[in-house]
Design a protein around this motif. Structure first.
Motif, PDB file in Angstrom:
ATOM      1  N   HIS A   1      -5.053  -2.989   5.693  1.00 24.00           N
ATOM      2  CA  HIS A   1      -4.018  -2.698   6.678  1.00 24.00           C
ATOM      3  C   HIS A   1      -2.948  -1.766   6.110  1.00 24.00           C
ATOM      4  CE1 HIS A   1      -1.219  -5.379   4.555  1.00 24.00           C
ATOM      5  NE2 HIS A   1      -2.238  -6.217   4.424  1.00 24.00           N
TER       6      HIS A   1
ATOM      7  N   THR B   1      -0.539  -7.750  10.775  1.00 24.96           N
ATOM      8  CA  THR B   1      -1.309  -7.601   9.538  1.00 24.96           C
ATOM      9  C   THR B   1      -1.107  -8.851   8.681  1.00 24.96           C
ATOM     10  OG1 THR B   1       0.502  -6.612   8.271  1.00 24.96           O
ATOM     11  CG2 THR B   1      -0.871  -5.108   9.570  1.00 24.96           C
TER      12      THR B   1
ATOM     13  N   GLU C   1       3.864 -12.947  10.283  1.00 26.65           N
ATOM     14  CA  GLU C   1       2.640 -12.220   9.938  1.00 26.65           C
ATOM     15  C   GLU C   1       1.475 -12.608  10.851  1.00 26.65           C
ATOM     16  OE1 GLU C   1       3.781 -11.809   5.201  1.00 26.65           O
ATOM     17  OE2 GLU C   1       2.332 -13.337   5.810  1.00 26.65           O
TER      18      GLU C   1
ATOM     19  N   PRO D   1       3.679  -7.496   4.943  1.00 21.59           N
ATOM     20  CA  PRO D   1       4.306  -6.192   4.781  1.00 21.59           C
ATOM     21  C   PRO D   1       3.863  -5.425   3.543  1.00 21.59           C
ATOM     22  CG  PRO D   1       5.832  -7.912   4.139  1.00 21.59           C
ATOM     23  CD  PRO D   1       4.623  -8.595   4.702  1.00 21.59           C
ATOM     24  N   ASP D   2       3.256  -6.103   2.577  1.00 19.14           N
ATOM     25  CA  ASP D   2       2.788  -5.450   1.352  1.00 19.14           C
ATOM     26  C   ASP D   2       1.282  -5.237   1.407  1.00 19.14           C
ATOM     27  OD1 ASP D   2       5.193  -5.259  -0.433  1.00 19.14           O
ATOM     28  OD2 ASP D   2       5.231  -7.426  -0.056  1.00 19.14           O
ATOM     29  N   PRO D   3       0.744  -4.352   0.557  1.00 21.05           N
ATOM     30  CA  PRO D   3      -0.705  -4.167   0.531  1.00 21.05           C
ATOM     31  C   PRO D   3      -1.424  -5.465   0.168  1.00 21.05           C
ATOM     32  CG  PRO D   3       0.407  -2.420  -0.690  1.00 21.05           C
ATOM     33  CD  PRO D   3       1.440  -3.459  -0.384  1.00 21.05           C
ATOM     34  N   THR D   4      -2.598  -5.634   0.744  1.00 20.39           N
ATOM     35  CA  THR D   4      -3.479  -6.762   0.419  1.00 20.39           C
ATOM     36  C   THR D   4      -4.619  -6.240  -0.433  1.00 20.39           C
ATOM     37  OG1 THR D   4      -2.940  -7.937   2.467  1.00 20.39           O
ATOM     38  CG2 THR D   4      -5.004  -8.532   1.387  1.00 20.39           C
TER      39      THR D   4
ATOM     40  N   TYR E   1       0.942  -0.742   5.237  1.00 18.44           N
ATOM     41  CA  TYR E   1       1.950  -1.601   4.610  1.00 18.44           C
ATOM     42  C   TYR E   1       3.313  -0.914   4.632  1.00 18.44           C
ATOM     43  CZ  TYR E   1       1.273   1.478   0.588  1.00 18.44           C
ATOM     44  OH  TYR E   1       1.193   2.581  -0.231  1.00 18.44           O
TER      45      TYR E   1
ATOM     46  N   ARG F   1      -4.746   1.440   4.669  1.00 19.36           N
ATOM     47  CA  ARG F   1      -3.851   1.365   3.520  1.00 19.36           C
ATOM     48  C   ARG F   1      -2.798   2.472   3.533  1.00 19.36           C
ATOM     49  NH1 ARG F   1      -6.501  -2.629   0.749  1.00 19.36           N
ATOM     50  NH2 ARG F   1      -4.858  -2.756  -0.815  1.00 19.36           N
TER      51      ARG F   1
ATOM     52  N   GLU G   1      -0.276   3.152  -4.928  1.00 24.32           N
ATOM     53  CA  GLU G   1      -0.030   2.000  -4.067  1.00 24.32           C
ATOM     54  C   GLU G   1       0.746   0.947  -4.845  1.00 24.32           C
ATOM     55  OE1 GLU G   1      -3.059   0.515  -1.125  1.00 24.32           O
ATOM     56  OE2 GLU G   1      -3.008  -1.232  -2.456  1.00 24.32           O
TER      57      GLU G   1
END
Length: 220
Positions: A123, A145, A184, A148-151, A125, A86, A165
């Motif tokens: 992942h 991943t 992706e 491109p943004d946090p999951t 980001y 992260r 975050e």
């Protein structure tokens, strides 16, 4: 030379949280029917796939708008691995030697190592600042991943998001709002040359907001 950079599609494969599960089953067999047909159920963002602007932008273009050549990219690899879970990728990671004809920046984080594991959700980001540098340069982004943004983390992951975050999909909005494509869940990025051509032709879904691709890198 060619290299397949796509994750295979199979039952039970990783999917973005909340997306449809993938099911690949035998619909007809040689033994019972004299031929083979498989049944496939999946979401439009299954496995290695492209995002069309419509994915996050209500008025954005769909897959069937534009030319098929839009999915042939002059790509430049930015190998940034390794990362902590992260970890944000800031604007300082944007390459200072970006070639003028590049239209896709392929960011290797090394996170494909965790494909199929709960940790894949954690992942690195892109920050909004990095995405803005891409938009200003007119280059889309490919990543190894979920995006491109946090999951979001799951119950079976061990890493808690940092308080600062970002929420939602700000990097998606910057890129897709700028009519730039996103690729992706790439794989096999290690040891690729700095410059190559990436072919990422999506399945031609009508009004598609995205679709799986066979992503193939080519270089001399």
């Amino acid at each position: 030379m060619f290299r397949d950079c796509s994750q295979p599609i199979d039952s039970g494969m990783p999917t973005y949280p909340g997306d449809p599960e993938v099911s690949l089953t035998a619909h007809a067999t040689h033994e019972s029917d004299g031929y083979s047909v498989q049944g496939l159920r999946c979401g439009s963002h299954t496995g290695t796939h492209v995002d069309a602007p419509r994915h996050t932008e209500p008025d954005g273009a769909t897959l069937d708008e534009g030319d098929v050549g839009d999915w042939v990219f002059e790509a430049q690899l930015v190998d940034l691995a390794p990362f902590d879970p992260r970890e944000p990728i800031g604007a300082d990671a944007f390459p200072t030697d970006l070639d003028a004809d590049v239209d896709l920046l392929v960011v290797r984080t090394g996170w494909e190592e965790y494909w199929g594991e709960p940790r894949y959700r954690d992942h690195p980001y892109l920050t909004r600042e990095f995405a803005t540098r891409c938009r200003d340069a007119g280059v889309g982004v490919g990543l190894d991943t979920f995006g491109p943004d946090p999951t979001s983390s799951g119950d079976d992951t061990e890493v808690e998001p940092a308080p600062d975050e970002p929420k939602g999909v700000p990097a998606h909005h910057v890129l897709l709002g700028g009519e730039l494509q996103i690729v992706e869940n790439l794989r096999n990025l290690e040891s690729l040359p700095t410059r190559f051509t990436l072919y990422a032709f999506p399945i031609p879904l009508a009004d598609g907001d995205g679709a799986p691709v066979r992503a193939v890198a080519e270089w001399d």
